[in-house]
Write a protein that holds these residues in place. Structure first.
Motif: not given
Length: 502
Positions: A123-127
């Protein structure tokens, strides 16, 4: 009596590798039994496709990925912050996130400087790329490292999917060497594997569709299950016919009075059911018959006639229903019929007052009560019959075999009539209730109002409410059945209390 070839499958599951005192109860809970066969026949419910093996940067968010990474550092969380493990490959970095972890376990599974295979969704989170709680962590020499597909089993707390998969696969190997029992022509026509190979294949999926019923080896195992059930039912039916019972013949004094009190004539289907029951009761082997008919088809009258027939032979009867409410409904329906025939009917449930219950127990024991309606209370130890010769089991699919047996044991091989309003086509009835003979009530008594069935979407609920209001104004009775009694946070379904308030 059991062939030697079956002994490995009927061994205790604790004989399987890795199944000790702590693991055994968990495996038994999932597999529904404490024998190797129970584990072997617990086949996967799904398949996980692990063939997608991108780099960290290439991994598609939300897609199950198998990544080969190096472990760079552990970052224990402080307070409520999660535990993080930093990993990388030649394309970039990834953070593994764990909530409420066992630190020693993670340090042993993910040692800094080592290479590991991790399975999960990126997953992508805070780049930044991260993976929360990988489903699998493996070394490169792990036996499952090259597995393109992994089986999915039912689970329970405390039992890891990996452990259960290993136990099930080991159990399946115990079927090796079993002789083939399916007709060779059928086996060749369907191009099926032998039983042991099909079972092993079920636990070791090689394709994405291997857990579907259409997979050839799953079809083979499904056939085995149906075939075994049919053989067991036939053997049970044959064994039942050899049980010495008692012939119950009548002179018509009670059945005649009962029918004479009716304001209508029985339907042709009811008369056929009378004949079936009279024929069965007249045989030495105990009757075991299923009376199937829709609501309003007249099953209660058939049961009343059979009770009266048993009374003519000097035998008592018991009608067992699954709930207190249904038992009381049967009592209310049967009471006038029994009174018209000159017979005494009683009610016995767990909610009865002690004084009323004592009176019923005395009447059953001394024979002054001819028949009784009740719930599970009927097969309690305190209940004794003077001579129980006939049993009616309503909604019989809601009772287990042991429930039925406990009531049967109250008499000397009594005759049994099971009733069900559940629509069951004849072929399915023979498959599911193959040890029962079947009588079908396919006619409605005269004067029954026709049933008008309609389906409407929930968006048109106001129209339904308006229709109910019109029916009430005409003094009609309306039944509004809801799947729930009270509202539930887990289920999105209408509740009776909510509809009543509306």
């Amino acid at each position: 009596m059991r062939p030697d070839a079956l002994f490995p499958l009927y061994a205790a599951l604790t004989t399987l590798p890795g199944v000790g005192p702590k693991v055994a109860p968990l495996v038994e809970k999932v597999c529904g039994g404490a024998l190797v066969r129970d584990v072997a026949l617990t086949v996967p419910t799904g398949v996980i496709d692990r063939r997608y093996r991108p780099t960290i940067v290439e991994a598609e968010p939300g897609r199950l990925s198998t990544l080969q990474v190096s472990v760079d550092a552990h970052e224990p969380g402080m307070g409520s912050r999660p535990y993080r493990v930093r990993v990388s490959d030649e394309s970039g970095f990834l953070t593994l996130v764990f909530f409420n972890p066992n630190r020693k376990y993670l340090e042993s599974r993910l040692p800094v400087g080592e290479v590991r295979l991790i399975v999960g969704e990126v997953a992508e989170k805070y780049n930044m790329r991260q993976m929360v709680h990988p489903s699998r962590i493996m070394t490169l020499d792990d036996p499952e490292a090259d597995m393109g597909f992994a089986p999915v089993y039912p689970g329970t707390a405390g039992l890891s999917p990996r452990t259960l998969a290993k136990v099930c696969a080991a159990a399946a190997t115990r079927a090796a060497g079993l002789p083939e029992w399916i007709d060779p022509g059928l086996l060749a026509r369907e191009k099926w594997l032998d039983f042991a190979t099909a079972l092993a294949r079920a636990h070791a999926p090689e394709e994405a569709d291997d857990a579907t019923p259409q997979a050839p080896f799953r079809r083979r195992l499904g056939y085995d299950e149906l075939f075994a059930r049919q053989l067991a039912l036939q053997l049970a039916a044959e064994a039942r016919k050899r049980v010495p019972g008692r012939r119950l013949t009548g002179d018509g004094r009670f059945t005649g009075r009962l029918l004479a009190t009716l304001p209508y004539a029985p339907t042709g289907a009811q008369n056929r059911a009378f004949d079936d029951i009279a024929s069965d009761m007249g045989k030495a082997a105990p009757m075991l018959r299923l009376l199937q008919g829709d609501v309003g088809s007249g099953k209660t009258l058939v049961a009343a006639w059979a009770i009266a027939r048993a009374a003519e032979a000097g035998m008592q009867s018991a009608l067992m229903a699954p709930t207190d409410l249904l038992a009381r409904q049967h009592f209310a329906s049967l009471a006038p019929l029994m009174a018209g025939a000159g017979l005494t009917l009683a009610l016995l449930t767990g909610k009865d007052k002690a004084s009323a219950k004592r009176a019923v127990l005395v009447g059953l024991a001394d024979g002054t009560i001819h028949a009784v309606c009740g719930t599970h209370a009927l097969f309690q130890d305190a209940v004794n019959f003077a001579d129980l010769g006939f049993i009616v089991v309503d909604e019989q699919h809601r009772f287990g075999v042991n429930d039925r047996r406990r009531l049967i044991d109250k008499g000397l091989h009594p005759h049994v009539l099971a009733m069900s309003a559940t629509p069951i086509p004849r072929t399915l009835a023979l498959a599911v209730y193959g040890d029962l003979d079947v009588s079908l009530l396919d006619e409605k008594p005269p004067g029954r109002a026709p049933v008008d069935t309609r389906a409407l979407p929930l968006e048109r609920i106001d129209e339904v409410v308006a229709a109910v209001a019109r029916s009430i104004q005409k003094d009609d009775r309306v039944y509004w059945v809801c799947p729930l009694v009270d509202e539930s946070e887990d289920l999105e379904a209408s509740a009776a209390t909510e509809r009543y308030a509306d």
